[in-house]
Design a protein around this motif. Structure first.
Motif, short mmCIF file in Angstrom:
data_model
loop_
_atom_site.label_atom_id
_atom_site.label_comp_id
_atom_site.label_asym_id
_atom_site.label_seq_id
_atom_site.Cartn_x
_atom_site.Cartn_y
_atom_site.Cartn_z
N VAL A 25 1.02 -1.06 -0.02
CA VAL A 25 0.11 0.09 0.08
C VAL A 25 1.18 1.05 -0.05
CG1 VAL A 25 -1.82 -1.37 1.43
CG2 VAL A 25 -0.20 0.07 2.52
N SER A 26 0.12 2.51 -0.05
CA SER A 26 0.95 3.59 0.14
C SER A 26 1.61 3.94 1.41
CB SER A 26 0.29 4.81 -0.72
OG SER A 26 -0.58 5.15 0.14
N THR A 29 -1.35 5.77 3.15
CA THR A 29 -2.24 4.95 3.85
C THR A 29 -1.86 4.26 5.07
OG1 THR A 29 -3.03 4.22 1.61
CG2 THR A 29 -3.56 2.57 3.32
N ASN A 31 0.11 5.66 7.13
CA ASN A 31 0.09 6.88 8.16
C ASN A 31 -1.37 6.80 8.43
OD1 ASN A 31 1.22 9.14 9.57
ND2 ASN A 31 0.03 10.43 8.08
N ALA A 32 -2.27 6.86 7.55
CA ALA A 32 -3.81 7.02 7.89
C ALA A 32 -4.21 5.94 8.71
CB ALA A 32 -4.52 6.85 6.59
N THR A 35 -2.82 6.44 12.40
CA THR A 35 -3.54 7.40 13.23
C THR A 35 -4.76 7.21 13.77
OG1 THR A 35 -4.71 8.41 11.21
CG2 THR A 35 -2.36 9.47 11.92
N LYS A 37 -7.44 6.95 12.13
CA LYS A 37 -8.60 7.62 11.45
C LYS A 37 -9.13 6.94 10.17
CE LYS A 37 -8.29 11.62 14.12
NZ LYS A 37 -7.45 12.24 13.65
N TYR A 38 -8.31 5.89 9.84
CA TYR A 38 -8.88 5.01 8.73
C TYR A 38 -8.59 3.57 9.34
CZ TYR A 38 -9.04 2.31 4.32
OH TYR A 38 -9.40 1.64 3.37
N ASP A 39 -10.15 2.81 9.05
CA ASP A 39 -9.86 1.31 9.48
C ASP A 39 -9.56 0.55 8.25
OD1 ASP A 39 -10.58 2.07 11.89
OD2 ASP A 39 -12.70 2.07 11.55
N PRO A 40 -8.93 -0.52 8.21
CA PRO A 40 -8.28 -1.11 7.15
C PRO A 40 -9.78 -2.08 6.92
CG PRO A 40 -7.45 -2.12 8.85
CD PRO A 40 -8.00 -0.79 9.32
N SER A 41 -9.52 -2.59 5.40
CA SER A 41 -10.49 -3.46 4.90
C SER A 41 -10.20 -4.90 5.57
CB SER A 41 -10.54 -3.67 3.23
OG SER A 41 -9.41 -4.07 2.94
N LEU A 44 -6.95 -6.40 4.07
CA LEU A 44 -5.66 -5.72 4.52
C LEU A 44 -5.51 -6.07 6.04
CD1 LEU A 44 -3.36 -3.88 3.82
CD2 LEU A 44 -4.93 -1.84 4.44
#
Lengths: 64, 147
Positions: A25-26, A29, A31-32, A35, A37-41, A44
């Motif tokens: 992944v990038s 991503t 970093n997100a 933090t 703030k973003y939950d993986p699928s 992932l």
């Protein structure tokens, strides 16, 4: 959702870019994800669990 | 947001169906637009313009499909946020601005020659607003995710 990605990464002395390359992944991503703030699928999340050889629940904790 | 998992042949068929639907919608939109704006009288035959439009749309869709398959889920999520939240909010703002311009007393005049140009201006205005909303929504997603 809280997670231990940063700690697990630091234990292995990996940079965000290293982890991103291993997860395909990038860096942004990663970093997100770190933090919280973003939950993986699910795919992932399983990939992360396999990489760190831990269960998903040991890495991600539901805040609810 | 969940994504349906399709096998190879179904994926190709779905892609082809989407290209056909978008191509048809683009063609109908083109013909309607041509009727309204008077492009029917253009020196370039309408069939040639339509063929060029279909080729351009198909190429754009194919390239978008390949690019979307190549990016990771964080990048996709940021774009979906831009499209859904940014685009929706911007469309509502555009609607309010349009109502303010046309529902009240006509204080704003446009140097336009016909209904076709007014329609074109409306489409351009909505597109511009949605594009700005998309970019803002995309940037907000990354700003929030990075903090």
């Amino acid at each position: 959702m809280k997670n231990r990605l940063k700690v697990l990464r630091a234990e292995r002395d990996w940079s965000q870019a290293d982890l991103a390359a291993r997860l395909e992944v990038s860096r942004q991503t990663v970093n997100a994800l770190e933090t919280g703030k973003y939950d993986p699928s699910l795919p992932l999340a399983f990939k992360i669990a396999r990489l760190f050889e831990q269960s998903i629940e040991a890495i991600f904790q539901d805040e609810a | 947001m969940s994504m349906l998992k399709l096998d190879g042949s179904r994926k190709r068929m779905t892609g082809l169906a989407m290209i056909l639907v978008f191509g048809l919608a683009g063609g109908i939109g083109f013909l309607k637009g041509a009727q309204m704006t008077g492009a029917e009288d253009s020196p370039v035959p309408l069939a040639v313009l339509l063929a060029l439009l279909v080729i351009a749309l198909t190429a754009a869709l194919r390239l978008s499909w390949k690019w979307w398959a190549s990016v990771d889920e964080g990048v996709r999520s940021a774009h979906m946020n831009g499209w859904y939240h940014g685009g929706s909010i911007a469309t509502m703002v555009a609607l309010v601005v349009a109502l303010a311009l046309f529902a009240g007393p006509q204080t704003v005049t446009f140097p336009l020659t016909g209904a076709g140009e007014l329609f074109g201006l409306g489409v351009l205005f909505c597109f511009a607003m949605q594009f700005v909303g998309y970019v803002v929504g995309w940037a907000v997603w990354w700003a929030r995710a990075s903090r």
